[in-house]
Structure formats: C-alpha cells, structure tokens
Design an enzyme around this catalytic site. Structure first.
Site, PDB file in Angstrom:
ATOM      1  N   ASP A  21       0.827  -1.211   0.000  1.00  0.00           N
ATOM      2  CA  ASP A  21       0.000   0.000   0.000  1.00  0.00           C
ATOM      3  C   ASP A  21       0.861   1.260   0.000  1.00  0.00           C
ATOM      4  O   ASP A  21       1.970   1.272   0.534  1.00  0.00           O
ATOM      5  CB  ASP A  21      -0.922  -0.021   1.229  1.00  0.00           C
ATOM      6  CG  ASP A  21      -2.079   0.950   1.088  1.00  0.00           C
ATOM      7  OD1 ASP A  21      -2.348   1.412  -0.032  1.00  0.00           O
ATOM      8  OD2 ASP A  21      -2.714   1.244   2.121  1.00  0.00           O
ATOM      9  N   ASN A  69     -10.985  -2.522  -5.238  1.00  0.00           N
ATOM     10  CA  ASN A  69     -10.231  -1.638  -6.135  1.00  0.00           C
ATOM     11  C   ASN A  69     -10.918  -1.437  -7.487  1.00  0.00           C
ATOM     12  O   ASN A  69     -10.584  -0.498  -8.227  1.00  0.00           O
ATOM     13  CB  ASN A  69      -8.787  -2.136  -6.347  1.00  0.00           C
ATOM     14  CG  ASN A  69      -7.904  -1.964  -5.124  1.00  0.00           C
ATOM     15  OD1 ASN A  69      -6.978  -2.751  -4.899  1.00  0.00           O
ATOM     16  ND2 ASN A  69      -8.153  -0.935  -4.316  1.00  0.00           N
TER      17      ASN A  69
HETATM   18  C1  IPE Z   1      -5.457  -2.705  -0.258  1.00  0.00           C
HETATM   19  O1  IPE Z   1      -5.075  -1.388  -0.436  1.00  0.00           O
HETATM   20  C2  IPE Z   1      -5.434  -3.433  -1.565  1.00  0.00           C
HETATM   21  C3  IPE Z   1      -4.119  -3.603  -2.176  1.00  0.00           C
HETATM   22  C4  IPE Z   1      -2.974  -3.294  -1.644  1.00  0.00           C
HETATM   23  C5  IPE Z   1      -4.140  -4.210  -3.463  1.00  0.00           C
HETATM   24  P1  IPE Z   1      -6.164  -0.218  -0.552  1.00  0.00           P
HETATM   25  O2  IPE Z   1      -5.410   1.039  -0.677  1.00  0.00           O
HETATM   26  O3  IPE Z   1      -7.130  -0.538  -1.621  1.00  0.00           O
HETATM   27  O4  IPE Z   1      -6.887  -0.347   0.851  1.00  0.00           O
HETATM   28  P2  IPE Z   1      -7.852   0.640   1.637  1.00  0.00           P
HETATM   29  O5  IPE Z   1      -9.032   0.877   0.762  1.00  0.00           O
HETATM   30  O6  IPE Z   1      -7.097   1.895   1.891  1.00  0.00           O
HETATM   31  O7  IPE Z   1      -8.186  -0.068   2.890  1.00  0.00           O
HETATM   32  C1  IPE Z   2      -1.492   0.309  -3.431  1.00  0.00           C
HETATM   33  O1  IPE Z   2      -1.301   1.685  -3.424  1.00  0.00           O
HETATM   34  C2  IPE Z   2      -1.796  -0.230  -4.794  1.00  0.00           C
HETATM   35  C3  IPE Z   2      -3.177  -0.695  -4.989  1.00  0.00           C
HETATM   36  C4  IPE Z   2      -4.098  -0.690  -4.086  1.00  0.00           C
HETATM   37  C5  IPE Z   2      -3.520  -1.175  -6.294  1.00  0.00           C
HETATM   38  P1  IPE Z   2      -2.514   2.715  -3.409  1.00  0.00           P
HETATM   39  O2  IPE Z   2      -2.885   3.033  -4.804  1.00  0.00           O
HETATM   40  O3  IPE Z   2      -3.609   2.226  -2.550  1.00  0.00           O
HETATM   41  O4  IPE Z   2      -1.827   3.973  -2.737  1.00  0.00           O
HETATM   42  P2  IPE Z   2      -2.457   4.975  -1.675  1.00  0.00           P
HETATM   43  O5  IPE Z   2      -3.001   4.158  -0.562  1.00  0.00           O
HETATM   44  O6  IPE Z   2      -3.518   5.744  -2.393  1.00  0.00           O
HETATM   45  O7  IPE Z   2      -1.306   5.829  -1.247  1.00  0.00           O
HETATM   46 MG    MG Z   3      -4.047   2.423  -0.595  1.00  0.00          MG
END
Ligand code: IPE
Ligand code: IPE
Ligand code: MG
Length: 247
Positions: A21, A69
């Site tokens: 993340d 997602n």
């Molecule tokens: C969790 O990250 C999913 C992945 C790392 C693929 P998100 O960024 O989607 O999670 P939330 O929504 O902040 O909990």
């Molecule tokens: C994790 O990074 C990747 C996926 C969830 C696909 P994020 O895209 O969630 O990054 P933040 O949480 O917005 O920083």
């Molecule tokens: Mg995230």
C-alpha cells in the site's frame, strides 16, 4: 552492516503475505501522477521477490488488486491492468531463472481477457518451478473467497459428494483460492494503515502482523529484513503458555 546477518535461517516464515500500500501517496508526495506511483511499486515487487528467493522463503503472496479496487477511477484501473500485463511479460524470464512458480488467487473471471490470458500463460509456463511460489492476489477479496467456498461446499452436499457432518476446517481450507498454500506466518502492510482491507481473513488467523510507515515504492530489502527480524523476535504461542513451549 546489513540486517540480513541478523536473520536466522532455521526460523523463517514459510509464508509471507504483503499488502502493498501507498503507491498513490508516494506519487503525490513527489508531485507525480498516481500511475507513476504504481510503476515504481513494481520495482519494490521485483526487489521483494528476489530477496525472498535469496532468503529461502517458500511462499510469498502479494495483494495487487482487491475486489474493492474495481471502484477506483476507470483510468487508474486501466493503468493497473496494463502494468500487470507488461510486468508479467517482462518478468517471465526472471521467474524461470529463479525457479519461481507463479500462482494467482481471486475472482480471475473478472479480469480483462488480455490480463487473464497473460496471467494463465505465465502460470502454465512456470508450473514446474519449485523454489518459491509467488501468488498474486488479483480481484481478490476474502469475503468473496469465503462466499465462493461456501457455494462449492453446498453444491457438494446437495449432490451427496460430501455430507454436512464432514465439514471441518480442512475441508473449508480445500475450497479456498489458497487451497495449496500453508497458513500465512507473517503479514506485512506498508504505508502506515493498520487494517486488513479484506485480505486473507481466514489464512491470517495466527499470522504475526507487521506494519510499517514506509510507502510501498520505498520498501527495500532492508525493510524486508527488518520485518523478518521482528517476526523472529516474537514468541508464537498458538494459545499455549510460554512455559509449555519451553518444556
Ligand atoms: C489494499 O489497499 C489493496 C491492495 C494493496 C491491493 P487499498 O489502498 O485498496 O486499501 P484501503 O481501501 O485503503 O483499505
Ligand atoms: C497500493 O497503493 C496499490 C493498490 C491498491 C492497487 P494505493 O494506490 O492504494 O496507494 P495509496 O493508498 O492511495 O497511497
Ligand atoms: Mg491504498
């Protein structure tokens, strides 16, 4: 000195799972578009995979795209899917050279046909590899997985393949997407969030949890050594007392 020397090879987690993340925040901090954060995230994937192979970790599971997602802006979803295709193409040779078997969990039917095709191709090509199993969680949600398992089991009961009395933990395990994987020993989440976000709820029942503020594109080999070092400093009691474990 590298933290690597602090790691004891006889007490390695058999299964590490990572919630990767913070790509978006990494990009924002630098004034880049989110897409660039995801692109840089793939470098951390490569480093982490290499590092796990070097250490002798048998199973690595990466949360790459959740069922939730799909609700992101269309363009971001498209970017992520394209990045997935290009990474699969680019890394195929590395997987073969390092004898890594690729595996995927999640509702793969939901993925665009092009992604599914490339994914299944690499899974097929690497199926004989035995050094490490790398599992990508794609279009994965733990609740979706449990619903799916429940349906599969109900069908079998209905068709008299099994009886309801025979439903136990082993049987449920066998109907999850992770059916061939051991329980998670160490769960890592980057970016400072302290939540599970619908990842492997059943499989982390007794995992050690490790949270770091580092954003995923900044996650390095040293970061992984730190996480494993923390894992190795803990006493896993599985419900028993400390005294029982020592005797
Ligand atoms: C969790 O990250 C999913 C992945 C790392 C693929 P998100 O960024 O989607 O999670 P939330 O929504 O902040 O909990
Ligand atoms: C994790 O990074 C990747 C996926 C969830 C696909 P994020 O895209 O969630 O990054 P933040 O949480 O917005 O920083
Ligand atoms: Mg995230």
């Amino acid at each position: 000195m590298s933290l690597k020397s602090n790691i004891h090879s006889e007490n390695l987690p058999k299964h590490i799972a990572i919630i990767m993340d913070g790509n978006g925040r990494w990009a924002k901090k630098k004034g880049f578009l989110r897409a660039l954060g995801h692109e840089n995230g793939t470098r951390s994937v490569k480093t982490t995979v290499e590092c796990c192979v070097e250490l002798g970790i048998e199973n690595l599971t990466l949360y790459a795209f959740s069922t939730e997602n799909w609700n992101r802006p269309k363009l971001e979803v498209k970017t992520l899917m394209q990045l997935l295709i290009s990474s699969l193409k680019k890394e195929m040779n590395t997987l073969q050279k390092s004898s890594i078997r690729l595996n995927a969990i999640g509702n793969l039917e939901h993925l665009p046909a092009k992604v599914r095709k490339e994914l299944l191709h690499v899974i097929d090509k690497t199926k004989g590899n035995s050094r490490m199993t790398l599992t990508l969680a794609l279009s994965y949600g733990s609740r979706d997985e449990l619903v799916n398992a429940t349906k599969l089991i109900c069908d079998k009961v209905k068709n008299n393949i099994i009886s309801a009395e025979n439903i136990d933990e082993t049987l449920i395990n066998q109907h999850l997407y992770t059916q061939n994987l051991p329980d998670v020993d160490l769960l890592i989440r980057t970016s400072g969030e302290k939540r599970i976000s619908n990842f492997l709820l059943w499989q982390i029942a007794y995992a050690e949890l490790y949270f770091t503020d580092e954003l995923w594109p900044d996650f390095s080999k040293e970061s992984l050594y730190k996480a494993i070092h923390s894992f190795q400093s803990r006493e896993r009691r599985f419900g028993k007392t400390s005294e029982q474990l020592k005797s």
